[in-house]
Design an enzyme around this catalytic site. Structure first.
Site, PDB file in Angstrom:
ATOM      1  N   LYS A 118       0.825  -1.217   0.000  1.00  0.00           N
ATOM      2  CA  LYS A 118       0.000   0.000   0.000  1.00  0.00           C
ATOM      3  C   LYS A 118       0.857   1.264   0.000  1.00  0.00           C
ATOM      4  CE  LYS A 118      -4.456  -1.647   1.266  1.00  0.00           C
ATOM      5  NZ  LYS A 118      -5.708  -1.524   1.993  1.00  0.00           N
ATOM      6  N   LYS A 200      -3.677  -9.902  -6.470  1.00  0.00           N
ATOM      7  CA  LYS A 200      -4.914 -10.227  -5.754  1.00  0.00           C
ATOM      8  C   LYS A 200      -6.077  -9.380  -6.283  1.00  0.00           C
ATOM      9  CE  LYS A 200      -6.092  -8.231  -1.843  1.00  0.00           C
ATOM     10  NZ  LYS A 200      -6.723  -7.880  -0.577  1.00  0.00           N
ATOM     11  N   LYS A 203     -10.814  -4.574  -4.228  1.00  0.00           N
ATOM     12  CA  LYS A 203     -11.879  -3.608  -4.492  1.00  0.00           C
ATOM     13  C   LYS A 203     -11.369  -2.201  -4.677  1.00  0.00           C
ATOM     14  CE  LYS A 203     -13.530  -4.173   0.184  1.00  0.00           C
ATOM     15  NZ  LYS A 203     -12.583  -3.599   1.131  1.00  0.00           N
TER      16      LYS A 203
HETATM   17  P1  ATP Z   1      -8.563  -3.466  -0.327  1.00  0.00           P
HETATM   18  O1  ATP Z   1      -8.441  -4.183  -1.633  1.00  0.00           O
HETATM   19  O2  ATP Z   1      -9.335  -2.200  -0.375  1.00  0.00           O
HETATM   20  O3  ATP Z   1      -7.276  -3.360   0.423  1.00  0.00           O
HETATM   21  P2  ATP Z   1      -9.554  -5.904   0.707  1.00  0.00           P
HETATM   22  O4  ATP Z   1     -10.748  -6.380  -0.044  1.00  0.00           O
HETATM   23  O5  ATP Z   1      -8.264  -6.574   0.528  1.00  0.00           O
HETATM   24  O6  ATP Z   1      -9.479  -4.340   0.530  1.00  0.00           O
HETATM   25  P3  ATP Z   1     -11.085  -6.201   3.119  1.00  0.00           P
HETATM   26  O7  ATP Z   1     -12.308  -5.707   2.507  1.00  0.00           O
HETATM   27  O8  ATP Z   1     -10.891  -5.704   4.489  1.00  0.00           O
HETATM   28  O9  ATP Z   1      -9.792  -5.885   2.266  1.00  0.00           O
HETATM   29  O10 ATP Z   1     -11.064  -7.778   3.110  1.00  0.00           O
HETATM   30  C1  ATP Z   1     -12.054  -8.513   3.763  1.00  0.00           C
HETATM   31  C2  ATP Z   1     -11.724  -9.972   3.681  1.00  0.00           C
HETATM   32  O11 ATP Z   1     -11.711 -10.425   2.330  1.00  0.00           O
HETATM   33  C3  ATP Z   1     -10.354 -10.313   4.272  1.00  0.00           C
HETATM   34  O12 ATP Z   1     -10.478 -11.455   5.082  1.00  0.00           O
HETATM   35  C4  ATP Z   1      -9.504 -10.610   3.059  1.00  0.00           C
HETATM   36  O13 ATP Z   1      -8.489 -11.543   3.337  1.00  0.00           O
HETATM   37  C5  ATP Z   1     -10.524 -11.182   2.097  1.00  0.00           C
HETATM   38  N1  ATP Z   1     -10.110 -10.964   0.711  1.00  0.00           N
HETATM   39  C6  ATP Z   1      -9.895  -9.760   0.119  1.00  0.00           C
HETATM   40  N2  ATP Z   1      -9.525  -9.918  -1.158  1.00  0.00           N
HETATM   41  C7  ATP Z   1      -9.484 -11.264  -1.381  1.00  0.00           C
HETATM   42  C8  ATP Z   1      -9.158 -12.069  -2.532  1.00  0.00           C
HETATM   43  N3  ATP Z   1      -8.816 -11.525  -3.673  1.00  0.00           N
HETATM   44  N4  ATP Z   1      -9.243 -13.415  -2.403  1.00  0.00           N
HETATM   45  C9  ATP Z   1      -9.608 -13.983  -1.235  1.00  0.00           C
HETATM   46  N5  ATP Z   1      -9.923 -13.289  -0.117  1.00  0.00           N
HETATM   47  C10 ATP Z   1      -9.865 -11.945  -0.188  1.00  0.00           C
END
Ligand code: ATP
Ligand code: LTN
Length: 337
Positions: A118, A200, A203
């Site tokens: 980040k 990954k 969002k």
């Molecule tokens: P950002 O991309 O904005 O950093 P994020 O989606 O990674 O956000 P959160 O919304 O807090 O972060 O994630 C919520 C949950 O979803 C966490 O447990 C994270 O590990 C899971 N998660 C996020 N992206 C993935 C992915 N691509 N595959 C599997 N699990 C995911």
């Protein structure tokens, strides 16, 4: 009753209201949340304080907090069985975060890959909150004497740090915190971006790179048609050599239960177009019922406010117990009202 409750595990997890929730969030984490709701009163928290580590538009953030809660309900989380709330409504999170920060080393925080990632993506705003983000996450979890934390694979490192902090604190002050364990799904713990399958699915990336839980069927089909694959035209699982195709296969496996070998066999002699169509069908089948339910719940603002307020009250009571214990152990001066 008491004994039975004690045998059940305490679950905690959090999700950032930093954008529209994706298929990655759904497969990697939210599906487990729904499956685990029969355990002892899980806490699921919309972590708005964490979202502030990158710049947010206040009006959009406010809206996304309620929308995220509505989505959790639409996915099937029952507000009677689970404590659903917003992180900023329970001040114990910030308070414990400060206390735990005094037991966390700079070196540990500098090794966190999410921070490094980040910091690179937001080079103009490498703030202290981004650096201490994992301490707040440790506070979220330890505040409730959590046993299990359902998360995607990307959060494993943060969970390990949480355990280290808990163990360090317990070694100094006696058994104060439960040492939590990660609960990471065997399939789909790391769903990759469909435009760059070496990263990954996130969002906070560009819209074409993710499938949103709320994407309309035609949008899902269009995005998947354009999903990046490779030029070999053969369907088999090899995340190193074929990250795009392997990602599509993992999504199909996670959503339908058909294993990777069976998928590869069935697609022998067929093209990527067929695979993409099937993945799109599986996404639409899984997400359409959630979307309909979301529209219904999201319109009921009074209900959402009530769920959020009730969740915050129940969480605060539990948080207070841990905080009192921590204050006492640390030697902070007692106060009486
Ligand atoms: P950002 O991309 O904005 O950093 P994020 O989606 O990674 O956000 P959160 O919304 O807090 O972060 O994630 C919520 C949950 O979803 C966490 O447990 C994270 O590990 C899971 N998660 C996020 N992206 C993935 C992915 N691509 N595959 C599997 N699990 C995911
Ligand atoms: N760091 C997580 C979100 C998060 C979380 C938590 C997850 C904050 N606090 C506590 C599990 C438990 C993320 O970026 N996905």
């Amino acid at each position: 009753m008491q004994a039975n409750n004690e045998a059940k595990k305490r679950i905690f997890s959090g999700i950032q209201p930093s954008g529209i929730l994706t298929l990655g969030n759904y497969i990697g984490a939210l599906r487990s949340w729904v499956q685990l709701q029969e355990e002892a009163e899980p806490l699921y928290c919309v972590v708005d304080l964490h979202a502030l580590t990158v710049r947010q538009d206040p009006a959009a953030l406010r809206r996304r907090c309620t929308d995220t809660l509505a989505l959790l309900l639409a996915l099937g989380l029952d507000p009677k069985k689970n404590i659903l709330y917003c992180q900023s409504h329970v001040s114990g999170h910030s308070e414990l975060s400060w206390l735990l920060g005094c037991f966390t080393y700079m070196g540990e925080l500098s090794r966190m890959t999410q921070f490094k990632d980040k910091a690179q993506r937001h080079a103009d705003n490498i703030n202290a909150g981004l650096f201490t983000y994992p301490v707040l996450m440790a506070a979220d979890i330890l505040l409730y004497q959590t046993d299990l934390v359902p998360i995607g694979a990307d959060q494993k490192q943060h969970l390990e740090l949480t355990r280290d902090i808990a163990i360090r604190f317990n070694n100094l002050y006696g058994d104060v915190f439960t040492v939590p364990e990660a609960y990471i799904p065997k399939v789909g713990a790391r769903i990759m971006s469909i435009t760059d399958p070496t990263r990954k699915m996130s969002k906070s990336d560009e819209e074409a790179s993710y499938i949103a839980i709320l994407d309309e069927p035609e949008v899902i089909r269009r995005k998947l048609k354009r999903a990046v694959t490779d030029s070999e035209a053969a369907v088999y699982f090899d995340p190193e050599k074929k990250p795009g195709v392997s990602n599509l296969m993992s999504i199909l496996y996670a959503l339908t239960g058909e294993n990777l070998e069976a998928i590869a066999n069935r697609f022998q002699g067929k093209g990527y177009g067929d695979l993409k169509t099937e993945v799109a069908d599986a996404c639409v089948a899984a997400l359409s019922p959630v979307q309909a339910e979301y529209k219904r719940i999201q319109a009921d603002k009074a209900y959402l406010e009530q769920v959020m307020a009730d969740g915050a009250q129940r969480a605060s009571r539990l948080a207070f117990k841990t905080l009192s214990k921590v204050h006492k152990k640390l030697g902070l001066a007692p106060y009486k009202l």
